[in-house]
Design an enzyme around this catalytic site. Sequence first.
Site, PDB file in Angstrom:
ATOM      1  N   ASP A 124     -54.834 -27.054  23.849  1.00 36.66           N
ATOM      2  CA  ASP A 124     -54.950 -25.595  23.879  1.00 36.66           C
ATOM      3  C   ASP A 124     -56.237 -25.133  23.196  1.00 36.66           C
ATOM      4  O   ASP A 124     -56.894 -24.203  23.653  1.00 36.66           O
ATOM      5  CB  ASP A 124     -53.759 -24.948  23.178  1.00 36.66           C
ATOM      6  CG  ASP A 124     -52.469 -25.197  23.944  1.00 36.66           C
ATOM      7  OD1 ASP A 124     -51.430 -24.683  23.519  1.00 36.66           O
ATOM      8  OD2 ASP A 124     -52.511 -25.911  24.967  1.00 36.66           O
ATOM      9  N   TYR A 135     -59.200 -25.647  25.402  1.00 38.35           N
ATOM     10  CA  TYR A 135     -59.121 -24.656  26.477  1.00 38.35           C
ATOM     11  C   TYR A 135     -59.538 -23.277  25.962  1.00 38.35           C
ATOM     12  O   TYR A 135     -60.350 -22.578  26.575  1.00 38.35           O
ATOM     13  CB  TYR A 135     -57.688 -24.627  27.015  1.00 38.35           C
ATOM     14  CG  TYR A 135     -57.441 -23.574  28.061  1.00 38.35           C
ATOM     15  CD1 TYR A 135     -56.981 -22.321  27.697  1.00 38.35           C
ATOM     16  CD2 TYR A 135     -57.674 -23.826  29.409  1.00 38.35           C
ATOM     17  CE1 TYR A 135     -56.752 -21.339  28.648  1.00 38.35           C
ATOM     18  CE2 TYR A 135     -57.458 -22.857  30.359  1.00 38.35           C
ATOM     19  CZ  TYR A 135     -56.994 -21.610  29.975  1.00 38.35           C
ATOM     20  OH  TYR A 135     -56.783 -20.641  30.921  1.00 38.35           O
ATOM     21  N   ASP A 136     -58.996 -22.889  24.809  1.00 38.11           N
ATOM     22  CA  ASP A 136     -59.329 -21.577  24.238  1.00 38.11           C
ATOM     23  C   ASP A 136     -60.820 -21.445  23.978  1.00 38.11           C
ATOM     24  O   ASP A 136     -61.396 -20.372  24.137  1.00 38.11           O
ATOM     25  CB  ASP A 136     -58.567 -21.347  22.929  1.00 38.11           C
ATOM     26  CG  ASP A 136     -57.090 -21.079  23.189  1.00 38.11           C
ATOM     27  OD1 ASP A 136     -56.741 -20.868  24.370  1.00 38.11           O
ATOM     28  OD2 ASP A 136     -56.303 -21.088  22.228  1.00 38.11           O
ATOM     29  N   SER A 150     -49.643 -10.431  27.526  1.00 42.88           N
ATOM     30  CA  SER A 150     -49.577 -11.357  26.397  1.00 42.88           C
ATOM     31  C   SER A 150     -50.040 -10.607  25.152  1.00 42.88           C
ATOM     32  O   SER A 150     -50.312  -9.413  25.216  1.00 42.88           O
ATOM     33  CB  SER A 150     -50.386 -12.611  26.673  1.00 42.88           C
ATOM     34  OG  SER A 150     -51.723 -12.388  26.356  1.00 42.88           O
ATOM     35  N   LEU A 151     -50.093 -11.283  24.031  1.00 44.04           N
ATOM     36  CA  LEU A 151     -50.377 -10.597  22.771  1.00 44.04           C
ATOM     37  C   LEU A 151     -51.749 -10.969  22.249  1.00 44.04           C
ATOM     38  O   LEU A 151     -52.192 -12.110  22.394  1.00 44.04           O
ATOM     39  CB  LEU A 151     -49.347 -11.006  21.725  1.00 44.04           C
ATOM     40  CG  LEU A 151     -47.914 -10.554  21.959  1.00 44.04           C
ATOM     41  CD1 LEU A 151     -46.983 -11.232  20.970  1.00 44.04           C
ATOM     42  CD2 LEU A 151     -47.814  -9.037  21.820  1.00 44.04           C
ATOM     43  N   LYS A 153     -42.306 -15.713  16.551  1.00 37.25           N
ATOM     44  CA  LYS A 153     -42.909 -15.937  17.869  1.00 37.25           C
ATOM     45  C   LYS A 153     -42.432 -17.301  18.360  1.00 37.25           C
ATOM     46  O   LYS A 153     -42.845 -18.343  17.841  1.00 37.25           O
ATOM     47  CB  LYS A 153     -44.432 -15.887  17.758  1.00 37.25           C
ATOM     48  CG  LYS A 153     -45.144 -15.995  19.089  1.00 37.25           C
ATOM     49  CD  LYS A 153     -46.607 -15.627  18.876  1.00 37.25           C
ATOM     50  CE  LYS A 153     -47.510 -15.821  20.053  1.00 37.25           C
ATOM     51  NZ  LYS A 153     -47.208 -16.848  20.997  1.00 37.25           N
ATOM     52  N   ARG A 199     -43.410 -16.276  34.025  1.00 32.34           N
ATOM     53  CA  ARG A 199     -44.441 -15.268  33.822  1.00 32.34           C
ATOM     54  C   ARG A 199     -45.555 -15.392  34.853  1.00 32.34           C
ATOM     55  O   ARG A 199     -46.116 -14.393  35.295  1.00 32.34           O
ATOM     56  CB  ARG A 199     -45.011 -15.421  32.413  1.00 32.34           C
ATOM     57  CG  ARG A 199     -46.182 -14.543  32.152  1.00 32.34           C
ATOM     58  CD  ARG A 199     -46.319 -14.273  30.666  1.00 32.34           C
ATOM     59  NE  ARG A 199     -47.615 -13.712  30.375  1.00 32.34           N
ATOM     60  CZ  ARG A 199     -48.621 -14.389  29.847  1.00 32.34           C
ATOM     61  NH1 ARG A 199     -48.470 -15.668  29.575  1.00 32.34           N
ATOM     62  NH2 ARG A 199     -49.773 -13.803  29.598  1.00 32.34           N
ATOM     63  N   GLU A 228     -37.796 -15.715  25.991  1.00 31.05           N
ATOM     64  CA  GLU A 228     -38.567 -16.947  25.830  1.00 31.05           C
ATOM     65  C   GLU A 228     -37.615 -18.132  25.953  1.00 31.05           C
ATOM     66  O   GLU A 228     -36.667 -18.252  25.180  1.00 31.05           O
ATOM     67  CB  GLU A 228     -39.209 -16.908  24.434  1.00 31.05           C
ATOM     68  CG  GLU A 228     -40.391 -17.795  24.273  1.00 31.05           C
ATOM     69  CD  GLU A 228     -41.665 -17.209  24.865  1.00 31.05           C
ATOM     70  OE1 GLU A 228     -41.628 -16.105  25.455  1.00 31.05           O
ATOM     71  OE2 GLU A 228     -42.693 -17.890  24.748  1.00 31.05           O
ATOM     72  N   TYR A 270     -36.282 -10.516  23.997  1.00 26.60           N
ATOM     73  CA  TYR A 270     -36.924  -9.570  23.086  1.00 26.60           C
ATOM     74  C   TYR A 270     -37.526  -8.347  23.745  1.00 26.60           C
ATOM     75  O   TYR A 270     -38.184  -7.554  23.077  1.00 26.60           O
ATOM     76  CB  TYR A 270     -38.009 -10.277  22.258  1.00 26.60           C
ATOM     77  CG  TYR A 270     -38.995 -11.077  23.097  1.00 26.60           C
ATOM     78  CD1 TYR A 270     -38.894 -12.458  23.166  1.00 26.60           C
ATOM     79  CD2 TYR A 270     -40.006 -10.452  23.813  1.00 26.60           C
ATOM     80  CE1 TYR A 270     -39.768 -13.194  23.930  1.00 26.60           C
ATOM     81  CE2 TYR A 270     -40.885 -11.182  24.583  1.00 26.60           C
ATOM     82  CZ  TYR A 270     -40.760 -12.561  24.636  1.00 26.60           C
ATOM     83  OH  TYR A 270     -41.632 -13.282  25.404  1.00 26.60           O
ATOM     84  N   LYS A 325     -44.556  -5.533  16.028  1.00 30.89           N
ATOM     85  CA  LYS A 325     -44.577  -4.537  17.113  1.00 30.89           C
ATOM     86  C   LYS A 325     -44.274  -3.161  16.558  1.00 30.89           C
ATOM     87  O   LYS A 325     -43.447  -3.032  15.635  1.00 30.89           O
ATOM     88  CB  LYS A 325     -43.482  -4.855  18.141  1.00 30.89           C
ATOM     89  CG  LYS A 325     -43.571  -6.190  18.785  1.00 30.89           C
ATOM     90  CD  LYS A 325     -42.363  -6.456  19.683  1.00 30.89           C
ATOM     91  CE  LYS A 325     -42.465  -7.862  20.258  1.00 30.89           C
ATOM     92  NZ  LYS A 325     -41.257  -8.267  20.980  1.00 30.89           N
ATOM     93  N   CYS A 330     -38.790 -57.529  20.924  1.00 31.52           N
ATOM     94  CA  CYS A 330     -38.538 -58.736  20.139  1.00 31.52           C
ATOM     95  C   CYS A 330     -37.056 -59.050  20.290  1.00 31.52           C
ATOM     96  O   CYS A 330     -36.215 -58.268  19.862  1.00 31.52           O
ATOM     97  CB  CYS A 330     -38.885 -58.523  18.667  1.00 31.52           C
ATOM     98  SG  CYS A 330     -38.229 -59.854  17.637  1.00 31.52           S
TER      99      CYS A 330
HETATM  100  S1  IVH Z   1     -43.787  -9.707  22.847  1.00 30.42           S
HETATM  101  C1  IVH Z   1     -45.967  -6.861  25.381  1.00 30.42           C
HETATM  102  N1  IVH Z   1     -42.163 -11.063  21.293  1.00 30.42           N
HETATM  103  O1  IVH Z   1     -45.701 -15.049  22.892  1.00 30.42           O
HETATM  104  C2  IVH Z   1     -45.054  -7.782  24.705  1.00 30.42           C
HETATM  105  N2  IVH Z   1     -43.649 -12.267  22.702  1.00 30.42           N
HETATM  106  O2  IVH Z   1     -48.959 -14.355  23.655  1.00 30.42           O
HETATM  107  C3  IVH Z   1     -45.562  -9.153  24.735  1.00 30.42           C
HETATM  108  N3  IVH Z   1     -43.423 -14.696  22.543  1.00 30.42           N
HETATM  109  O3  IVH Z   1     -46.438 -14.370  26.202  1.00 30.42           O
HETATM  110  C4  IVH Z   1     -44.666 -10.188  24.268  1.00 30.42           C
HETATM  111  N4  IVH Z   1     -41.801 -14.701  21.071  1.00 30.42           N
HETATM  112  O4  IVH Z   1     -44.309 -15.578  25.758  1.00 30.42           O
HETATM  113  C5  IVH Z   1     -43.151 -11.137  22.215  1.00 30.42           C
HETATM  114  N5  IVH Z   1     -40.657 -12.145  19.888  1.00 30.42           N
HETATM  115  C6  IVH Z   1     -41.620 -12.191  20.821  1.00 30.42           C
HETATM  116  C7  IVH Z   1     -42.104 -13.417  21.310  1.00 30.42           C
HETATM  117  C8  IVH Z   1     -43.144 -13.419  22.252  1.00 30.42           C
HETATM  118  C9  IVH Z   1     -42.592 -15.448  21.816  1.00 30.42           C
HETATM  119  C10 IVH Z   1     -44.449 -15.221  23.457  1.00 30.42           C
HETATM  120  C11 IVH Z   1     -44.506 -14.572  24.802  1.00 30.42           C
HETATM  121  C12 IVH Z   1     -45.908 -14.073  24.965  1.00 30.42           C
HETATM  122  C13 IVH Z   1     -46.636 -14.816  23.886  1.00 30.42           C
HETATM  123  C14 IVH Z   1     -47.735 -13.953  23.323  1.00 30.42           C
END
Ligand code: IVH
Length: 694
Positions: A39, A42-43, A88-89, A123, A144, A184, A236, A299, A435
Amino acid sequence: MSSAEEAAGDPAARIELLRREIHSHNHAYFVEDAPAVSDEAYDELLRELRDLEAKHPELITADSPTQRVGGAPQEGFAAARHAQPMLSLDSSPREADLRAFDARLRRAAAAAGVDVEYSLEPKIDGLSVELVYGDGVLERAVTRGDGVTGEIITTGARTIRGVPLRLKDDAPVPVPATLAVRGEIYLPIEAFDDVNADLIKQGKAPFANPRNAAAGTVRQLDARLTASRPLRIFCYDVLDGGDNFTTQHALLDGLAAWGFPVNPLNARATTVDEAHSYFTDIEAGRDELPYEIDGVVIKLQDIASRDAIGTTSHHPRWAYALKFQPRKEISQVLKIVASVGRTGVVTPIALLRPVNIGGVTVSRANLHNVDDIERKDIREGDHVRVERAGDVIPQVVERVVQEGDDGARGEPFRMPRECPSCGTPLDRSGPYTICPNSLECPAQLVGRLTHFGSRGGLDIEGLGERTARQLVETGLVRTVPQLFDLTVGDVRKLEGFAERSAGKLVEAIQAARTSELARVLYGLGIPEVGSAVARTLARNFGTIESVRAASVDDLLSVDGIGQVMAEQINGYFTAPHNVEALDELLAPTRLVPRPEEASAGTTNGRDALSGQTFVFTGALERLSREEAAELVRTLGGKASGSVSAKTSWLVAGEGGGSKLSKAQDLGVRVLDEAGFVALLAGLGVEVAEPQSAA
Ligand code: IVH
């Protein structure tokens, strides 16, 4: 000029090169579930491309990987559009970035007249899925994919424990006619270990981490395979049908009330300091969780104001992920050795230049099998990326070419022909190298002892691999049962042990005499029996005697035990050398597993010492001989005044003379007071510390 320098001078060429490379990595990752690079690598490519495009916006094209969220749907799965884009976040491992996010959000919130409160969530390191319900019934599950369109994986998703097939209709908030929920999917660490062990057994490449394993499993066209791997889910978000929720916490509560699994560690905060201390707490408890997390998500609570704050093309401006330091580092392979495990399987191990990975110093990593080494092309002297996931043994993920590597490399690894521990010619006819000397090979005994005392087994503190090896090499322990006969005097002879540390080890061993049945079953190292199966066996059979007596049919009648497992377990318990070893191990003076029913409560069975006779001699410090005898009787045992062949234990305090020598002549086990106290502690009976003599 090299082509790289050329490309560096020509941004258009460099951008083109980066795009082609990223596209091919995307395909490998998302479509084939076989990432070609880590990762991080890649990043880095993606970051470089983003930076270049930021400097040269005229070169951005619609098909650039920066303009998409993920990979293309795999052929073989039908595609479906998401109710709304699955964003994604924005994320970072730096506290300063979290604080900058908080400051930005507060400015935007002030402008919109909104109070800032946060929802805090672990997460989960899995893969995102959308679950679509019509009138409360699961209709569709979609990965996704690229964020807009994903693959329909409904059949596989139905097999996942925790994905509700029908929602509860008695929740405070009624289930909307159309509902789309985001969650997830993840593979618990224990299951990840099992899946990898299986793959390695078949000579295949193991998954690098639980997330890859979950992704590879869910996107199996064969749903039976998906079902055989115990995936789980946490939900979530609501993508469609969430209009009745005004805050993230109301939404999470609503999801739980409808029957979705919601993470129990979710919390709330009003300040960024609180959010950060949540991060610190979660990180501290990370290794205790049965699943992998890679950070925390923060959030904005108030859902209505999220619109006012807005999103970029990739991520919302009202949420942020603070990530843990990755548990991957680069190190160098100093040597590759063949290591013989408790089952006789010979595994190549990389001895590494020690490197700190997420707080643990790693100096060895598993290379699994010869095919895997060849596939990854790893040789002595190479630089490699090492990854550690949960409790899992570190793995060499890939070779990395570093600046300064001169191209000269070591020889490819070759399996030895003879066991490096006992010299027996190795059996290389099957997928593994083995063995065959299972009864006498010292390396296998070291492996069995280590497994026996491991955390999932009898959890004997101080009995690590090093000590197990010393015990075997000095000849103090030639079979697993002999572990229980060790005295402080024996252990003191080992290098690095003194009176105190030897006493501690012996005490820990004695305390483990009455371990729970499930731990004993795991610790024995029965083929196919991991800790989950061990618990199932313990629950269904109750005592070690019933497990030993179970026929293949008896075993098959247990939910979760199939034909192969039943035959392996029965085969283990009926093999003559195991029968003999178990009889020795289960002698009353050695291991007396706690039956399953008794272990459920806090106090232990009143019959824990039934059938055992104790004799006390000499002066005890913590309790009088009479008190000690009384304790033994309340636990169902007998106390006698004289030593005979029927005596199970002699407890010898200061100055125990003739009884001690008689016990030694008769081969009666002798405990000192500390050992006796530890034995009682193992049965849930605490004895007070001695009064200070001063
Ligand atoms: S919120 C707009 N909450 O983390 C809301 N994501 O890069 C976006 N993930 O793609 C997601 N646990 O697959 C959210 N409690 C959580 C999460 C979560 C895991 C993953 C999700 C997302 C990635 C963020």
